[in-house]
Scaffold this active site. Structure first.
Site, PDB file in Angstrom:
ATOM      1  N   GLY A  35      -2.177  -5.939  -8.928  1.00 46.29           N
ATOM      2  CA  GLY A  35      -1.753  -4.621  -9.397  1.00 46.29           C
ATOM      3  C   GLY A  35      -0.819  -3.918  -8.432  1.00 46.29           C
ATOM      4  O   GLY A  35      -0.245  -4.527  -7.539  1.00 46.29           O
ATOM      5  N   LEU A  36      -0.726  -2.598  -8.597  1.00 41.36           N
ATOM      6  CA  LEU A  36       0.246  -1.848  -7.788  1.00 41.36           C
ATOM      7  C   LEU A  36      -0.387  -1.123  -6.612  1.00 41.36           C
ATOM      8  O   LEU A  36       0.219  -0.268  -6.015  1.00 41.36           O
ATOM      9  CB  LEU A  36       0.972  -0.816  -8.665  1.00 41.36           C
ATOM     10  CG  LEU A  36       2.134  -1.329  -9.514  1.00 41.36           C
ATOM     11  CD1 LEU A  36       2.976  -0.163  -9.981  1.00 41.36           C
ATOM     12  CD2 LEU A  36       2.993  -2.321  -8.759  1.00 41.36           C
ATOM     13  N   HIS A  37      -1.647  -1.445  -6.288  1.00 39.86           N
ATOM     14  CA  HIS A  37      -2.217  -0.712  -5.173  1.00 39.86           C
ATOM     15  C   HIS A  37      -2.231  -1.514  -3.886  1.00 39.86           C
ATOM     16  O   HIS A  37      -2.794  -1.102  -2.907  1.00 39.86           O
ATOM     17  CB  HIS A  37      -3.595  -0.142  -5.512  1.00 39.86           C
ATOM     18  CG  HIS A  37      -4.539  -1.106  -6.133  1.00 39.86           C
ATOM     19  ND1 HIS A  37      -5.045  -0.922  -7.383  1.00 39.86           N
ATOM     20  CD2 HIS A  37      -5.056  -2.243  -5.681  1.00 39.86           C
ATOM     21  CE1 HIS A  37      -5.852  -1.925  -7.661  1.00 39.86           C
ATOM     22  NE2 HIS A  37      -5.871  -2.733  -6.652  1.00 39.86           N
ATOM     23  N   THR A  38      -1.637  -2.682  -3.899  1.00 36.56           N
ATOM     24  CA  THR A  38      -1.646  -3.473  -2.661  1.00 36.56           C
ATOM     25  C   THR A  38      -0.215  -3.622  -2.156  1.00 36.56           C
ATOM     26  O   THR A  38       0.576  -2.713  -2.266  1.00 36.56           O
ATOM     27  CB  THR A  38      -2.279  -4.845  -2.917  1.00 36.56           C
ATOM     28  OG1 THR A  38      -1.522  -5.478  -3.942  1.00 36.56           O
ATOM     29  CG2 THR A  38      -3.715  -4.699  -3.369  1.00 36.56           C
TER      30      THR A  38
END
Lengths: 581, 86
Positions: free
Chosen positions: B13-16
């Protein structure tokens, strides 16, 4: 040249540059500032942020050169957050609207962000709160203009000098880049000491005065077997330490060679030698020593140093990776063992006058009125699921009555039913208990009828039998590992196990003490569990002895009037056996 | 103003780390860029707020750009999201 003496915490000899890790105390003014100070505080924050950015950029470059892009990417993320515009706006608002000084504004801004992350559902994101704490620390010190050595900044092969290290400090350490530790506080069972032994890095703890004596970059020699620390050794001392180091490494090779051989006596009796671990990384690290299993997996490490409880999935992942690493050899998972003496943040502990005799171990999980059964249920679900991937044995700590064993078995059966009903994959487990209260030891023959194995926790069994707090220096002479009373209880427990044909192990310090190996073997202990590095030393003794010698030694220990007599008998028997090797 | 809906195709996803790359790219544009997930609107140029939005595999998000280079921003950022693999 200066020599200091500390507590020998983890064997090994090493020479390297000192990296002094300290966190000077910051004086953060409380209260609000006047309007005319606002611009100056904003400027102080901006200047501090630029300094922190420069520091982090240097770190990114160094890590990229030494460790590659992957790890450098982590710190690039830190850099991005440090310079984040929303983060900046939040801190500026603390100054301009709430009239805090730059330092107080940074502290408030970081804390607000941390709390937001801690409140999120996602495990991964919650863990990022630690990253924020790191970034925040860096920013705070930079804003204060105080030199601050982050643990990430140390050069390769450094000896870390500190007051003490916390689990969150050591979590960011890269063991391949550290040569050893020498810290001001702590004892043999402090976090730093346990971690150093796990990583097989030499360490001296409780080394009073070291922070004052050492400057960053000094050459340091340490011997983790004697507790000696030499600062700026002269040429001959340095040479002597290099010789000691070579001898230690050669000895280690001999020990590693022993790892491949079974713990079999000269007359053909084979005993199991397991390891004590706290994390999946420990299990991996133990593999070169070829243990026969994990005799004690301390699950509480998963619960420490965090605000909430680990989720079922997080626990499952950790447990499954340990049973997989052990490839079918048994893994004895001890359920959460905490109490007022070693609390975890997620469980509110009431004040107790006597936490060692209080609400700890299985009592804390079991007693319904306290509402903590869910902690144990979640843990059991995770353990049962992990059991599908290997050989999982579940062990309950601090048992003092028959009813408690019945209760945990009921809970386990219910959990199995739930998993079955939910169609989840899970495996069979064995059920065992720690024998660490004299009460449990005395009724071991009854308890043996309803469990699959025992493991004797010798540390607590000793302190409860002798009524001597093992952490209290004033009564340390009363805490006697070789006290005959303790040995009589150990003997009774092993006897009960034999009668009911269930294995009896030992996972306390005693199992790793060389002088104790023969008498324990003679009493018929089925499994010894200890730190991985102790394995070959114990194995060497067992391989050199016959059961007859071991039994004679056990009789002498049981027959002794004092701990001193018992130890003398065990020690001379051990020397006689080793003299033949 | 330009908007486009895209699907997150990478497992983390986009949180790493991909989130970090995404924010860096967003900053290259002069336009104001906003990510809309459900009823949440977050600043695409702030990694902190993007992380907290918890954008994961399979989520459909809207990229909204407003400013001189809004068309390039929406195109460039959509392309980047589609290219993530880790």
């Amino acid at each position: 040249m200066q020599t200091l003496k500390g507590i020998a915490a983890s064997p090994g000899v090493v020479i390297g540059p000192a990296f002094v890790y300290t966190q000077p105390k910051l004086d953060i003014p409380e209260g609000t500032i006047t309007a005319d100070r606002l611009d100056a505080e904003v400027a102080a924050f901006q200047a501090g942020r630029l300094r922190a950015e420069a520091g982090l950029q240097a770190l990114v470059e160094r890590v990229r050169a030494e460790k590659g892009d992957d790890l450098a990417g982590v710190f690039e993320g830190h850099l991005e957050i440090l310079m984040d515009e929303e983060f900046e706006a939040q801190i500026l608002a603390q100054i301009r609207e709430n009239h805090l000084c730059a330092l107080a504004a940074v502290r408030a801004g970081v804390e607000a962000q941390r709390q937001e992350f801690l409140a999120l559902d996602d495990e991964y994101l919650r863990e990022r709160a630690d990253d924020l704490a790191d970034i925040g620390r860096r920013l705070l010190y930079a804003t204060a203009g105080v030199e601050f050595a982050s643990l990430d900044d140390h050069p390769d092969h450094a000896i870390i000098i500190a007051r003490d290290l916390t689990p969150s400090d050591t979590a960011q350490l890269d063991p391949a880049r550290v040569a050893g530790f020498a810290v001001e506080t702590g004892g043999r069972t402090s976090h730093t000491a346990i971690m150093a032994r796990t990583l097989e890095l030499p360490a001296v703890v409780g080394c009073v005065g070291i922070l004052d004596a050492v400057t960053m970059g000094d050459l340091i020699a340490i011997d983790g077997r004697s507790g000696d620390v030499v600062i700026a050794p002269d040429a001959s001392t340095e040479a002597a330490y290099r010789t000691r180091r070579a001898a230690f490494l050669a000895d280690r090779e001999v020990m590693l060679a022993l790892a491949a051989l079974p713990a079999t006596t000269t007359d053909g009796e084979t005993t199991m030698l397991g390891v004590n671990i706290g994390t999946p990384a420990d299990a991996e690290a133990s593999l070169p020593w070829n243990p026969d299993g994990v005799g004690l997996y301390r699950s509480e490490f998963l619960f420490m140093d965090r605000p909430g409880l680990p989720s079922e999935d997080e626990q499952f992942k950790a447990y499954a990776s340990v049973v997989k690493a052990m490839k079918g050899k048994p893994v004895v998972l001890r359920t959460l063992d905490v109490g007022g003496d070693k609390p975890v943040a997620a469980v509110p502990f009431p004040h107790e006058d006597n936490p060692f005799l209080g609400w700890r171990g299985v009592r804390m999980c079991l007693y319904k009125e306290e509402g903590n059964q869910d902690i144990l249920r979640t843990q059991l679900r995770a353990a049962l699921r992990a059991a599908a991937d290997g050989e999982m044995w579940i062990m309950y700590p601090m048992i003092s009555s028959y009813e408690e064993v019945v209760a945990v078995k009921e809970l386990l059966a219910q959990t199995q039913q739930e998993l079955k009903a939910a169609g989840k994959r899970y495996g069979e487990v064995k059920t065992g208990i720690m024998i660490e209260t004299p009460g449990a030891a005395m009724i071991a023959d009854k308890l043996a009828e309803i469990v699959d194995f025992f493991s004797i926790g010798s540390n607590d069994l000793t302190q409860y039998t002798l009524a001597a707090d093992r952490g209290n220096e004033r009564v340390s002479r009363c805490y006697q590992t070789f006290h005959p009373a303790v040995w009589h209880l150990v003997s009774a427990v092993i006897h009960a196990g034999r009668t009911h044909k269930i294995p009896v192990g030992m996972c306390g310090e005693l199992a790793g003490i060389e002088e104790a190996a023969l008498p324990l073997l003679g009493l018929g202990l089925d499994e010894f569990s200890m730190s991985a590095q102790s394995l070959p030393r114990i194995k060497r003794i067992i391989r050199a002895a016959s059961m007859e010698e071991a039994k004679a030694c056990a009789r002498a220990v049981l027959d002794a009037r004092t701990a001193e007599e018992a130890f003398a008998a065990a020690s001379s028997a051990m020397k006689a056996v080793l003299s033949r090797t | 103003m330009q908007i486009r809906e895209v699907e997150i195709v990478n497992p983390t996803g986009l949180h790493t780390r991909p989130g970090n790359m995404f924010v860096k790219k967003a900053k290259e544009y002069a336009a104001t860029v906003t990510i809309i997930k459900g009823d949440k609107r977050v600043n695409a140029k702030s990694l902190l707020t993007l992380m907290k939005a918890g954008i994961s595999l399979g989520d459909r998000i809207i990229i909204e750009a407003d400013g001189a280079d809004e068309a390039e921003a929406v195109a460039g950022l959509s392309e980047l999201i589609a290219s993530f693999t880790e």
